[in-house]
Design a protein around this motif. Structure first.
Motif, PDB file in Angstrom:
ATOM      1  N   GLU A 102     -43.525 -56.875 -14.671  1.00 50.62           N
ATOM      2  CA  GLU A 102     -43.847 -55.867 -13.645  1.00 50.62           C
ATOM      3  C   GLU A 102     -43.664 -54.479 -14.256  1.00 50.62           C
ATOM      4  O   GLU A 102     -42.620 -54.195 -14.858  1.00 50.62           O
ATOM      5  CB  GLU A 102     -42.940 -56.026 -12.412  1.00 50.62           C
ATOM      6  CG  GLU A 102     -43.337 -55.053 -11.303  1.00 50.62           C
ATOM      7  CD  GLU A 102     -42.689 -55.356  -9.946  1.00 50.62           C
ATOM      8  OE1 GLU A 102     -41.619 -55.984  -9.930  1.00 50.62           O
ATOM      9  OE2 GLU A 102     -43.263 -54.943  -8.926  1.00 50.62           O
ATOM     10  N   PRO A 103     -44.650 -53.604 -14.112  1.00 46.95           N
ATOM     11  CA  PRO A 103     -44.551 -52.285 -14.757  1.00 46.95           C
ATOM     12  C   PRO A 103     -43.369 -51.481 -14.222  1.00 46.95           C
ATOM     13  O   PRO A 103     -43.048 -51.577 -13.029  1.00 46.95           O
ATOM     14  CB  PRO A 103     -45.864 -51.593 -14.392  1.00 46.95           C
ATOM     15  CG  PRO A 103     -46.760 -52.652 -13.890  1.00 46.95           C
ATOM     16  CD  PRO A 103     -45.903 -53.777 -13.373  1.00 46.95           C
ATOM     17  N   ILE A 104     -42.817 -50.658 -15.089  1.00 45.50           N
ATOM     18  CA  ILE A 104     -41.630 -49.885 -14.714  1.00 45.50           C
ATOM     19  C   ILE A 104     -41.959 -48.910 -13.574  1.00 45.50           C
ATOM     20  O   ILE A 104     -41.126 -48.661 -12.702  1.00 45.50           O
ATOM     21  CB  ILE A 104     -40.997 -49.173 -15.942  1.00 45.50           C
ATOM     22  CG1 ILE A 104     -39.613 -48.593 -15.604  1.00 45.50           C
ATOM     23  CG2 ILE A 104     -41.878 -48.103 -16.531  1.00 45.50           C
ATOM     24  CD1 ILE A 104     -38.559 -49.598 -15.307  1.00 45.50           C
ATOM     25  N   LEU A 131     -38.697 -43.845 -14.560  1.00 44.71           N
ATOM     26  CA  LEU A 131     -37.848 -44.108 -13.381  1.00 44.71           C
ATOM     27  C   LEU A 131     -37.712 -42.842 -12.550  1.00 44.71           C
ATOM     28  O   LEU A 131     -37.823 -42.869 -11.318  1.00 44.71           O
ATOM     29  CB  LEU A 131     -36.449 -44.563 -13.825  1.00 44.71           C
ATOM     30  CG  LEU A 131     -36.230 -46.043 -14.123  1.00 44.71           C
ATOM     31  CD1 LEU A 131     -34.818 -46.270 -14.655  1.00 44.71           C
ATOM     32  CD2 LEU A 131     -36.455 -46.905 -12.874  1.00 44.71           C
ATOM     33  N   ALA A 132     -37.465 -41.719 -13.227  1.00 44.78           N
ATOM     34  CA  ALA A 132     -37.276 -40.449 -12.504  1.00 44.78           C
ATOM     35  C   ALA A 132     -38.577 -40.024 -11.835  1.00 44.78           C
ATOM     36  O   ALA A 132     -38.589 -39.601 -10.673  1.00 44.78           O
ATOM     37  CB  ALA A 132     -36.780 -39.379 -13.469  1.00 44.78           C
ATOM     38  N   PRO A 138     -32.853 -39.078  -7.684  1.00 42.70           N
ATOM     39  CA  PRO A 138     -32.206 -38.653  -8.922  1.00 42.70           C
ATOM     40  C   PRO A 138     -31.869 -39.847  -9.821  1.00 42.70           C
ATOM     41  O   PRO A 138     -31.415 -40.886  -9.334  1.00 42.70           O
ATOM     42  CB  PRO A 138     -30.913 -37.983  -8.446  1.00 42.70           C
ATOM     43  CG  PRO A 138     -31.099 -37.703  -7.010  1.00 42.70           C
ATOM     44  CD  PRO A 138     -32.069 -38.711  -6.493  1.00 42.70           C
ATOM     45  N   VAL A 139     -32.127 -39.660 -11.106  1.00 44.91           N
ATOM     46  CA  VAL A 139     -31.819 -40.703 -12.092  1.00 44.91           C
ATOM     47  C   VAL A 139     -30.815 -40.144 -13.097  1.00 44.91           C
ATOM     48  O   VAL A 139     -30.963 -39.023 -13.585  1.00 44.91           O
ATOM     49  CB  VAL A 139     -33.105 -41.176 -12.818  1.00 44.91           C
ATOM     50  CG1 VAL A 139     -32.778 -42.147 -13.948  1.00 44.91           C
ATOM     51  CG2 VAL A 139     -34.066 -41.827 -11.819  1.00 44.91           C
ATOM     52  N   LEU A 140     -29.790 -40.935 -13.363  1.00 43.46           N
ATOM     53  CA  LEU A 140     -28.766 -40.563 -14.343  1.00 43.46           C
ATOM     54  C   LEU A 140     -28.929 -41.427 -15.580  1.00 43.46           C
ATOM     55  O   LEU A 140     -29.055 -42.659 -15.460  1.00 43.46           O
ATOM     56  CB  LEU A 140     -27.379 -40.860 -13.762  1.00 43.46           C
ATOM     57  CG  LEU A 140     -26.712 -39.753 -12.981  1.00 43.46           C
ATOM     58  CD1 LEU A 140     -25.574 -40.321 -12.147  1.00 43.46           C
ATOM     59  CD2 LEU A 140     -26.162 -38.711 -13.940  1.00 43.46           C
ATOM     60  N   ASN A 141     -28.899 -40.800 -16.732  1.00 49.77           N
ATOM     61  CA  ASN A 141     -28.998 -41.550 -17.995  1.00 49.77           C
ATOM     62  C   ASN A 141     -27.637 -42.164 -18.346  1.00 49.77           C
ATOM     63  O   ASN A 141     -26.701 -41.449 -18.707  1.00 49.77           O
ATOM     64  CB  ASN A 141     -29.467 -40.592 -19.100  1.00 49.77           C
ATOM     65  CG  ASN A 141     -29.597 -41.282 -20.448  1.00 49.77           C
ATOM     66  OD1 ASN A 141     -29.284 -42.468 -20.579  1.00 49.77           O
ATOM     67  ND2 ASN A 141     -30.056 -40.541 -21.442  1.00 49.77           N
ATOM     68  N   GLY A 142     -27.567 -43.484 -18.255  1.00 48.20           N
ATOM     69  CA  GLY A 142     -26.342 -44.189 -18.653  1.00 48.20           C
ATOM     70  C   GLY A 142     -26.454 -44.737 -20.065  1.00 48.20           C
ATOM     71  O   GLY A 142     -25.768 -45.692 -20.398  1.00 48.20           O
ATOM     72  N   LEU A 143     -27.318 -44.170 -20.851  1.00 49.46           N
ATOM     73  CA  LEU A 143     -27.588 -44.443 -22.277  1.00 49.46           C
ATOM     74  C   LEU A 143     -29.038 -44.865 -22.471  1.00 49.46           C
ATOM     75  O   LEU A 143     -29.543 -45.744 -21.768  1.00 49.46           O
ATOM     76  CB  LEU A 143     -26.669 -45.537 -22.851  1.00 49.46           C
ATOM     77  CG  LEU A 143     -26.793 -45.870 -24.355  1.00 49.46           C
ATOM     78  CD1 LEU A 143     -25.440 -46.251 -24.960  1.00 49.46           C
ATOM     79  CD2 LEU A 143     -27.800 -46.991 -24.581  1.00 49.46           C
TER      80      LEU A 143
END
Ligand code: CP
Ligand code: NVA
Length: 324
Positions: A102-104, A131-132, A138-143
């Motif tokens: 499934e596409p992101i 994603l953002a 809001p999207v947070l970069n967790g790495l």
């Protein structure tokens, strides 16, 4: 569910998300933003440590979309969400339809309609951008392969806790010019710390990030240096920092990397070259005998365990920052 009226350090309603924003890179922050985040960690840490539940995320659902394993980032974001009165849900990408193609962008649209905030740990930084863009939350970069900004926010806090300041200190990064190194370059130069990196040839930091770090340094009055020799980097440094030689997703390169990185290790010889009261940092997980020796990580100059604990408060302020 917590009742209204619980203490909120931000003093704002968790539902007022008029200024919703993502944090994908340290470059998404101004110097002022970064300073404010570090200040807020100072006030949030004791409250969270006392076991208080704050109301900053009251009623908000936080989705943790993770394509890679994690001990610290996953659990610190989950616990921070609970401590701020929100609800975390872990979403292993392998268990989602993304694993079946499934596409992101479709996944992002759906997650954005269920969650208020998404924390993403991904292979490609472009996945975070998608994603953002498509989730609308809001999207947070967790790495990602490019950066680990929330790690560095809490690391800068750990340095200021240990040293009482940041401006004018010198951080030496020895090892792979990876995601952690990239975010350290951006964060340290933004806040006015000097940074020096020593990486094997062909394994240096991202050139565009290096360019931005030089720009930051010009503005903040600090310096950014790239050297080849770990000893040269270590001399008189206040913070010695390293990370794994083989990051998640690079396992196929293991043999080549182990050869290339020999000598780029934080050990007692290197530590002797740093300032007398230098601290040693590692984002963890650590590979003793590779990028760091057992005596140094367990030694009295190592702050890695407090550094890892501080990820909880770093997660809390990062969540609060993006929902604000
Ligand atoms: N430092 C860090 O990100 O650790 P985890 O991989 O355990 O989350
Ligand atoms: N550079 C490492 C950091 C782990 C927290 C990796 O990406 O695997």
């Amino acid at each position: 569910m917590a009742s209204a009226g619980k203490p909120s350090l931000s003093g704002t309603s968790a539902k007022s998300r008029a200024r919703a924003r993502s944090l994908l890179s340290i470059s998404d922050l101004s110097r002022r933003d970064l300073g404010a985040l570090l200040e807020r960690m100072k006030s949030m840490k004791p409250a969270i440590k006392r076991g208080e539940t704050l109301s900053d995320l009251h009623g908000l659902a936080v989705g943790l979309f993770f394509e890679k394993p994690s001990t610290r980032t996953r659990t610190s974001f989950e616990v921070a969400t609970i401590r701020l009165d929100g609800h975390p849900i872990y979403l292993a990408a392998d268990d989602l339809q993304t694993s079946r193609g499934e596409p992101i962008k479709d996944t992002a649209r759906i997650l954005g309609s269920y969650f208020d905030i998404i924390v993403g740990r991904v292979y490609s930084h472009d996945t975070l951008r998608a994603l953002a863009q498509f989730s609308g939350v809001p999207v947070l970069n967790g790495l990602s392969d490019l950066e680990h900004p929330t790690q560095v926010i809490s690391d800068l806090f750990t340095i200021s806790e240990s040293k009482g300041k940041l401006q004018g200190l010198t951080l030496a990064f020895i090892g792979d010019g990876d995601n952690v190194c990239n975010s350290l370059l951006l964060g340290a130069s933004l806040i006015g710390m000097n940074v020096v990196t020593a990486c094997p040839s062909g394994y240096g930091p991202n050139p565009e990030i290096l360019r931005k770090a030089h720009e930051n340094a010009k503005r903040s009055g600090s310096t950014v240096r790239v050297v080849d020799d770990p000893k040269e980097a270590a001399v008189d440094s206040d913070v010695l920092y390293t990370d794994v030689w083989v990051s998640m997703g690079e396992e196929k390169e293991m043999k080549r990397r182990l050869r290339a990185f020999r000598g780029f290790q934080i050990n007692s010889e290197i530590l002797k070259l740093a300032s007398k009261d230098a601290i040693v940092m590692h984002c963890l997980p650590a590979h003793r005998g590779m990028e760091i020796t057992d005596d140094v990580i367990e030694g009295k100059q190592s702050v890695v365990w407090r550094q890892a604990e501080n990820k909880l408060y770093g997660a809390a302020v990062s969540l609060d920052y993006v929902k604000a």
